[in-house]
Write a protein that holds these residues in place. Structure first.
Motif, PDB file in Angstrom:
ATOM      1  N   VAL A   1       0.840  -1.203   0.000  1.00 28.54           N
ATOM      2  CA  VAL A   1       0.000   0.000   0.000  1.00 28.54           C
ATOM      3  C   VAL A   1       0.874   1.252   0.000  1.00 28.54           C
ATOM      4  N   VAL A   2       1.924   1.233   0.821  1.00 31.82           N
ATOM      5  CA  VAL A   2       2.860   2.364   0.843  1.00 31.82           C
ATOM      6  C   VAL A   2       3.478   2.562  -0.543  1.00 31.82           C
ATOM      7  N   GLY A   3       3.846   1.455  -1.191  1.00 29.47           N
ATOM      8  CA  GLY A   3       4.420   1.551  -2.526  1.00 29.47           C
ATOM      9  C   GLY A   3       3.459   2.132  -3.543  1.00 29.47           C
ATOM     10  N   VAL A   4       2.189   1.743  -3.455  1.00 35.99           N
ATOM     11  CA  VAL A   4       1.177   2.286  -4.367  1.00 35.99           C
ATOM     12  C   VAL A   4       1.008   3.790  -4.147  1.00 35.99           C
ATOM     13  N   VAL A   5       0.986   4.201  -2.873  1.00 36.98           N
ATOM     14  CA  VAL A   5       0.887   5.632  -2.570  1.00 36.98           C
ATOM     15  C   VAL A   5       2.097   6.372  -3.123  1.00 36.98           C
TER      16      VAL A   5
END
Length: 211
Positions: A60-64
């Motif tokens: 999720v952090v990577g997508v953000v």
């Protein structure tokens, strides 16, 4: 000469291809077995990812990160021209400052930082600098400020390698390829969605507050 940047990019890609073909060793042996059509299911990697609960917050952090990273690439030229009155020369110079700063940070900062404070600490430092850079860019109203903020964006770039390291440490060597494939797919999606959201937000709000 208008086409020269694309031809130079094609040349560098060709050099990369030759280096990969003749210089880089194969890191893994090919797996033998019968090819199955089910392996082409684009949703299967997401199901695989769901089984690794420890990966989900990091993904999720990577997508953000991917969505946020689309902002400079999408509206840097529009924002620079509207906010600072930059002409093509200044726009090119500002992007050069951004690129050189990023290359220097990746080459000389990521390794020492991760050795000293670990991947998570490097990730947090990168997020902090990235946040600071976006806030300052939003309030900047002088041309020189845009140049001054560019290195802060580069410092924020140390977060992504640290995140990649955290992600790869969560799976076995045999699953690294599948993980990288999932991450590449998600980054491709953010590369599609991010520019659309960014330009829509920019044009909807620029009359109220351009930052």
């Amino acid at each position: 000469w208008l086409r020269s940047p694309f031809l130079v990019a094609a040349l560098f890609n060709g050099v990369n291809f030759l280096v990969a073909l003749f210089v880089l060793p194969e890191s893994r042996k090919a797996m033998k077995g019968r090819f199955e059509l089910a392996s082409l299911n684009p949703l299967a990697p997401l199901v695989w990812l769901w089984n690794f609960k420890s990966l989900l917050p990091l993904v999720v952090v990577g997508v953000v990160f991917g969505l946020v990273a689309s902002i400079p690439g999408t509206i840097w030229v529009l924002y620079g021209a509207a906010r600072f009155g930059w002409d093509p020369v200044h726009l090119g110079l500002s992007l050069s400052v951004f690129g050189v700063s990023g290359a220097l940070c990746q080459a000389f900062l990521v390794g020492p930082l991760t050795r000293r404070i670990g991947d998570l600490g490097t990730l947090m430092i990168g997020v902090g600098f990235d946040t600071l850079a976006y806030v300052l860019m939003g309030f900047a109203d002088q041309s020189w400020m845009g140049y001054a903020v560019a290195p802060l964006f580069a410092l924020g770039g140390v977060a992504m390698p640290a995140l990649q390291s955290l992600l790869t440490s969560q799976v076995s060597d045999e699953e690294q390829g599948q993980l990288q494939g999932v991450l590449a797919s998600l980054m491709s999606l953010t590369g599609i969605i991010g520019p659309v959201l960014t330009t829509a937000l920019y044009f909807l709000t620029r009359e109220i507050w351009i930052g």
